[in-house]
Design an enzyme around this catalytic site. Structure first.
Site, PDB file in Angstrom:
ATOM      1  NE  ARG A  51      -2.546   0.816   3.568  1.00 52.32           N
ATOM      2  CZ  ARG A  51      -3.331   1.258   4.530  1.00 52.32           C
ATOM      3  NH1 ARG A  51      -4.638   1.097   4.443  1.00 52.32           N
ATOM      4  NH2 ARG A  51      -2.835   1.848   5.591  1.00 52.32           N
ATOM      5  CG  ASP A  78       6.092  -2.649   9.494  1.00 49.35           C
ATOM      6  OD1 ASP A  78       6.760  -3.179   8.585  1.00 49.35           O
ATOM      7  OD2 ASP A  78       5.730  -1.466   9.474  1.00 49.35           O
ATOM      8  CB  THR A 114      -1.950   7.199  -3.111  1.00 48.99           C
ATOM      9  OG1 THR A 114      -1.348   5.898  -3.216  1.00 48.99           O
ATOM     10  CG2 THR A 114      -1.085   8.235  -3.811  1.00 48.99           C
ATOM     11  CG  ASP A 169       2.332  -2.283   8.892  1.00 46.88           C
ATOM     12  OD1 ASP A 169       2.254  -1.378   8.050  1.00 46.88           O
ATOM     13  OD2 ASP A 169       2.616  -3.476   8.590  1.00 46.88           O
TER      14      ASP A 169
HETATM   15  O1  LIG Z   1      -7.179  -2.693   2.731  1.00 49.43           O
HETATM   16  P1  LIG Z   1      -5.981  -1.879   2.416  1.00 49.43           P
HETATM   17  O2  LIG Z   1      -6.182  -0.418   2.705  1.00 49.43           O
HETATM   18  O3  LIG Z   1      -5.436  -2.113   1.044  1.00 49.43           O
HETATM   19  O4  LIG Z   1      -4.847  -2.280   3.483  1.00 49.43           O
HETATM   20  C1  LIG Z   1      -4.576  -3.600   3.807  1.00 49.43           C
HETATM   21  C2  LIG Z   1      -3.240  -4.004   3.279  1.00 49.43           C
HETATM   22  O5  LIG Z   1      -2.200  -3.275   3.967  1.00 49.43           O
HETATM   23  C3  LIG Z   1      -1.297  -4.195   4.538  1.00 49.43           C
HETATM   24  O6  LIG Z   1      -0.240  -4.485   3.692  1.00 49.43           O
HETATM   25  P2  LIG Z   1       0.976  -3.469   3.486  1.00 49.43           P
HETATM   26  O7  LIG Z   1       0.739  -2.562   2.336  1.00 49.43           O
HETATM   27  O8  LIG Z   1       1.303  -2.815   4.794  1.00 49.43           O
HETATM   28  O9  LIG Z   1       2.127  -4.430   3.041  1.00 49.43           O
HETATM   29  P3  LIG Z   1       2.962  -5.471   3.929  1.00 49.43           P
HETATM   30  O10 LIG Z   1       2.063  -6.646   4.151  1.00 49.43           O
HETATM   31  O11 LIG Z   1       4.121  -5.764   3.070  1.00 49.43           O
HETATM   32  O12 LIG Z   1       3.348  -4.789   5.211  1.00 49.43           O
HETATM   33  C4  LIG Z   1      -2.154  -5.413   4.791  1.00 49.43           C
HETATM   34  O13 LIG Z   1      -1.425  -6.573   5.004  1.00 49.43           O
HETATM   35  C5  LIG Z   1      -3.022  -5.464   3.567  1.00 49.43           C
HETATM   36  O14 LIG Z   1      -2.420  -6.100   2.463  1.00 49.43           O
HETATM   37  O1  LIG Z   2      -4.459  -1.164  10.193  1.00 47.69           O
HETATM   38  C1  LIG Z   2      -3.834  -1.561   9.195  1.00 47.69           C
HETATM   39  C2  LIG Z   2      -4.121  -1.114   7.897  1.00 47.69           C
HETATM   40  C3  LIG Z   2      -3.392  -1.607   6.859  1.00 47.69           C
HETATM   41  N1  LIG Z   2      -2.407  -2.497   7.088  1.00 47.69           N
HETATM   42  C4  LIG Z   2      -2.113  -2.933   8.340  1.00 47.69           C
HETATM   43  O2  LIG Z   2      -1.202  -3.743   8.519  1.00 47.69           O
HETATM   44  N2  LIG Z   2      -2.834  -2.448   9.355  1.00 47.69           N
HETATM   45 MG   LIG Z   3       2.366  -3.517   6.224  1.00 38.80          MG
END
Ligand SMILES: O=P(O)(O)OC[C@H]1O[C@H](OP(=O)(O)OP(=O)(O)O)[C@H](O)[C@@H]1O
Ligand SMILES: O=c1cc[nH]c(=O)[nH]1
Ligand SMILES: [Mg+2]
Length: 209
Positions: free
Chosen positions: A104, A203, A108, A200
């Site tokens: 994400r 993370d 944006t 997150d």
């Molecule tokens: O519903 P959304 O608003 O799209 O958000 C959810 C997404 O955000 C997080 O991933 P992230 O982009 O943090 O990637 P990561 O898993 O690599 O940390 C999570 O694991 C989802 O994939």
């Molecule tokens: O709360 C949130 C939203 C997006 N991605 C995450 O990991 N946590």
């Molecule tokens: Mg993430």
């Protein structure tokens, strides 16, 4: 439009509370994500079809149920979805695993695809898409679209925490997809993080805070 299936189970609620606690470290966090995914897999596979086969017990011959029908594939959305894979594979070790890489954009909040590797026969499989977090829904909507572009017809989405905004977006974009979640939270904050949520997920799983 299908209603989301909210787990609503004391054992799962307990584990989700531990996940939410900011003092929970990566080792325990990973174990909890995996355990919750295993429990959720039990519900998400409740309607798999079975067939009767003959089996001989130490006592007598009988007929008993065995899994029939289409094969399964689990598809985690990278990175955080990876945390759910070993839990679901504990339940169904024969399933194939595909991967969709999405992150994400921090500004944006739009998802960006960086990887996609799916089983060759994915269009003939029931797919369970895995991601612990459904926030705006952008990532899940794009991942389902990608699966459909590869010919997949049967898709379920399994997440641990959902925001109402994400559920709404996913069910509007893909009303055919059944959604399973462990907890439905209150809302998103100004940074599109789930409130109260767990922070997150990626993370916390990988210790990259
Ligand atoms: O519903 P959304 O608003 O799209 O958000 C959810 C997404 O955000 C997080 O991933 P992230 O982009 O943090 O990637 P990561 O898993 O690599 O940390 C999570 O694991 C989802 O994939
Ligand atoms: O709360 C949130 C939203 C997006 N991605 C995450 O990991 N946590
Ligand atoms: Mg993430």
């Amino acid at each position: 439009m299908k209603q989301p299936f909210i787990m609503n189970h004391p054992l799962i609620d307990h584990k989700v509370t531990l996940l939410r606690d900011k003092r929970t470290g990566s080792k325990e966090f990973r174990a909890l994500i995996s355990e919750i995914a295993m429990f959720m897999c039990y519900e998400a596979t409740r309607n798999l079809s079975t067939t009767e086969i003959e089996v001989e017990t130490p006592i007598c011959k009988t007929t008993a149920k065995t899994l029939a029908g289409k094969k399964l594939a689990f598809v985690p959305i990278l990175r955080a979805g990876l945390g759910m894979v070993d839990g679901v594979l504990n339940m169904i070790p024969a399933a194939k695993v595909g991967h969709i890489g999405l992150y994400r954009d921090p500004v944006t909040k739009e998802p960006h695809e960086y990887y996609c590797k799916l089983p060759a026969d994915v269009e003939n499989r029931d797919v369970i898409l895995l991601d612990p977090m459904l926030a705006t829904g952008g990532s899940a909507v794009d991942a389902v679209r990608l699966l459909k572009n590869h010919g997949v017809k049967s898709i379920k989405f399994m997440c641990i925490i959902a925001a109402p905004e994400g559920l709404d977006a996913l069910t509007k974009a893909h009303p055919d997809v059944e959604v399973y979640c462990a907890a439905l939270d209150e809302k998103l904050n100004d940074h599109a993080y789930i409130v109260p949520g767990l922070g997150d997920a990626g993370d916390r799983i990988f210790g990259t805070l």
